[in-house]
Design a protein around this motif. Structure first.
Motif: not given
Ligand code: PEP
Length: 251
Positions: A21-39
């Motif tokens: 549930s955490l990752l589903t929510g996160l992916i939907s909000q950050v997938s279009s972000l540019q210029g940042v690495d996320i881990a």
């Protein structure tokens, strides 16, 4: 010139259902972000699940720890080769909880850093002073001891492959954050330690801030010249909070 990185340290939290549930929510909000690495760094038992859930997205996965040994009779330990085999990109080394609760010394942390480099993991070397050390003006000596142990074992040039996380111990999980200026001063000091050996590498090394970073204070911390991203504990367990921090670091 240094690409920001926002990394979530889940510590010993999560379950199969909560992770999904955490990752589903996160992916939907950050997938279009540019210029940042996320881990994200989940507990080791969930690395496989998390790798599957983020596959095909721009989110990378890190471990929270690794063994300094290659393989063999080390019950309960996890090797760097195993983490690479799974597809893990990063590993934390020397988190303050490992240093204070599990007795990890500067020398052991340096050995783990070397092992991570040898197997092709990106070590995220955590350093930071306690409140007592800061109050008694030992902060510089503590940070120098932590960084120089790695320089001595691995060489200054390996900081081209190492990420540093400055995490003042008094700010981790306490709700008390370093001021942007306190963070900047410590980051500049750490960069200076590396620059004393290798100026070009020092300019390139990514230095994250960690310690109660949240959706409210992230932007002003990330605005500081030597703060290149964040290592986020508590706030990385909430998709909205972590996504807001990622957005603050994005273009
Ligand atoms: C951490 O665990 O590395 C950390 C910074 O935790 P928190 O954000 O909860 O202070």
């Amino acid at each position: 010139m240094r690409r920001p990185l926002i990394m979530g340290n889940w510590k010993m939290n999560g379950s199969s259902m909560a992770n999904e549930s955490l990752l589903t929510g996160l992916i939907s909000q950050v997938s279009s972000l540019q210029g940042v690495d996320i881990a994200v760094c989940p507990p080791a038992v969930y690395l496989g699940q998390v790798l599957e859930l983020v596959s095909g997205t721009s989110i990378d996965v890190g471990a929270q720890n690794l063994s300094e040994q290659k393989s063999g009779a080390f019950t309960g330990e996890i090797s760097g080769d195993m983490l690479r085999d799974l597809g893990v990109t990063y590993t934390l080394v020397g988190h303050s909880e490992r240093r204070s609760l599990y007795g990890e010394t500067n020398e052991l942390v340096a050995a783990k850093t070397l092992k991570a480099l040898e197997v092709g993991l990106v070590p995220v070397l955590c350093v930071g002073e306690t409140l007592e050390e800061r109050k008694s003006s030992q902060m510089d000596a503590v940070l120098a001891g932590q960084i120089n142990a790695v320089i001595e074992l691995c060489g200054a040039d390996t900081f081209g492959q190492i990420i540093v996380a400055y995490e003042p111990v008094w700010a981790i999980g306490t709700g008390e954050t370093a001021t942007p200026q306190q963070a900047q001063d410590a980051h500049a000091f750490i960069r200076g330690l590396i620059a004393a050996q290798s100026p070009a590498i020092a300019e390139r090394v990514t230095i994250l801030y960690g310690g109660s970073m949240n959706e409210k204070n992230a932007a002003e911390l990330l605005a500081m010249a030597d703060v290149d991203g964040g290592l986020v504990g508590g706030a990385s367990l909430k998709a909205d909070s972590f996504a807001t921090i990622c957005k603050a670091a994005a273009e």
